[in-house]
Design a protein around this motif. Structure first.
Motif, short mmCIF file in Angstrom:
data_model
loop_
_atom_site.label_atom_id
_atom_site.label_comp_id
_atom_site.label_asym_id
_atom_site.label_seq_id
_atom_site.Cartn_x
_atom_site.Cartn_y
_atom_site.Cartn_z
N SER A 179 8.79 17.34 11.72
CA SER A 179 7.54 18.25 10.24
C SER A 179 6.25 17.14 11.76
CB SER A 179 7.08 17.68 9.29
OG SER A 179 6.24 17.50 8.52
N ASN A 180 5.07 17.27 11.04
CA ASN A 180 4.18 17.05 12.08
C ASN A 180 3.20 15.59 10.52
OD1 ASN A 180 2.64 19.18 10.01
ND2 ASN A 180 1.36 18.27 11.28
N THR A 181 4.12 15.63 9.54
CA THR A 181 3.61 14.73 8.49
C THR A 181 4.27 13.68 8.08
OG1 THR A 181 2.09 16.55 7.33
CG2 THR A 181 2.33 14.52 6.47
N ILE A 231 -5.34 11.84 14.32
CA ILE A 231 -4.61 11.06 13.07
C ILE A 231 -4.87 11.04 12.51
CG2 ILE A 231 -2.56 9.55 12.79
CD1 ILE A 231 -2.33 8.82 16.11
N LYS A 232 -4.55 11.63 11.01
CA LYS A 232 -4.90 11.02 9.46
C LYS A 232 -4.37 10.47 8.88
CE LYS A 232 -8.88 14.50 10.69
NZ LYS A 232 -9.60 15.36 10.27
N PHE A 233 -4.91 10.10 8.15
CA PHE A 233 -4.07 9.24 6.75
C PHE A 233 -4.73 9.91 5.48
CE2 PHE A 233 -3.41 5.84 9.69
CZ PHE A 233 -2.23 5.21 9.35
N HIS A 234 -3.89 10.42 4.84
CA HIS A 234 -3.72 11.14 2.91
C HIS A 234 -3.62 10.08 2.25
CE1 HIS A 234 -4.55 14.62 5.78
NE2 HIS A 234 -3.57 14.84 6.04
N VAL A 239 0.75 -1.06 -0.21
CA VAL A 239 0.39 0.26 0.04
C VAL A 239 1.02 1.59 -0.39
CG1 VAL A 239 -2.22 -0.86 1.37
CG2 VAL A 239 -0.22 -0.17 2.41
N GLY A 240 0.15 2.52 -0.87
CA GLY A 240 0.94 3.97 -0.78
C GLY A 240 1.31 4.20 -2.12
N PRO A 241 1.47 5.28 -2.25
CA PRO A 241 2.16 5.65 -1.10
C PRO A 241 0.62 6.41 -0.41
CG PRO A 241 1.95 7.40 -3.88
CD PRO A 241 2.00 5.93 -3.67
N PHE A 242 0.88 7.01 0.46
CA PHE A 242 0.48 8.35 1.48
C PHE A 242 0.96 9.14 2.29
CE2 PHE A 242 0.98 4.27 3.35
CZ PHE A 242 1.07 4.11 4.62
N ALA A 243 0.11 9.54 3.29
CA ALA A 243 1.09 10.63 4.03
C ALA A 243 0.10 10.37 5.42
CB ALA A 243 0.84 11.71 3.93
N LEU A 244 0.54 10.96 6.51
CA LEU A 244 0.43 10.44 7.98
C LEU A 244 0.73 12.18 8.40
CD1 LEU A 244 -0.57 8.46 10.17
CD2 LEU A 244 1.02 7.87 10.68
N THR A 245 -0.89 12.53 9.32
CA THR A 245 -0.44 13.54 9.57
C THR A 245 -1.29 13.41 11.10
OG1 THR A 245 -1.03 14.57 7.29
CG2 THR A 245 -1.08 16.39 9.31
N MET A 246 -0.40 13.76 11.50
CA MET A 246 -0.49 14.22 13.49
C MET A 246 -0.90 15.47 13.79
SD MET A 246 1.12 11.44 14.81
CE MET A 246 1.67 9.78 14.53
N THR A 247 -1.94 15.46 14.26
CA THR A 247 -2.62 17.66 14.40
C THR A 247 -2.90 17.63 16.50
OG1 THR A 247 -3.76 17.05 11.98
CG2 THR A 247 -4.10 19.11 13.65
#
Length: 130
Positions: A68-70, A100-103, A37-45
């Motif tokens: 970075s938070n991503t 935590i969100k996936f993009h 799986v991928g590519p993707f980004a994981l962002t922490m807010t």
């Protein structure tokens, strides 16, 4: 799995951290599917929950990320783990949470559903002891 300051986080755990100390953050993703799986980004807010339905996301003066938070991830191979490291720095005391969100990239394969069920991370920033 999500670890804050070396402690595994789940919905029932509150991690105590000291204001002014960089706090290690580790996210471990395991791909149990049969394909990469991928590519993707994981962002922490980070946010504060006022327990009345209101969340405060304007915390740039209270929390900063070291780096970075991503996290940008090329791919995670089948049955393999991928681990990402970062750090948080709390500038004030208080109770904070990480959203935590996936993009997902439009051309990537579907991400495992379990990744969208990561636990809420509750962190209590406390005054350092002298």
């Amino acid at each position: 799995d999500i670890l804050v300051d070396g402690q595994l986080c789940d919905c029932d755990i509150v991690v105590d951290c000291k204001v002014g100390d960089p706090i290690p953050l580790e996210v471990k993703l395991t791909n149990w599917s049969k394909h990469s799986v991928g590519p993707f980004a994981l962002t922490m807010t980070p946010y504060q929950d006022y327990q009345n339905g209101v969340h405060n996301y304007e915390l740039q003066d209270a929390i900063t990320f070291v780096g970075s938070n991503t996290f940008y991830i090329d791919s995670v191979k089948p049955t393999k783990d991928s681990v990402y490291f970062g750090a948080l720095l709390f500038l004030y005391t208080g109770d904070f949470y990480l959203d935590i969100k996936f993009h997902e990239d439009s051309c990537s394969k579907e991400l495992p559903l379990s990744w969208f069920c990561l636990p809420s991370v509750h962190i209590r920033a406390v005054e350092p002891t002298v």
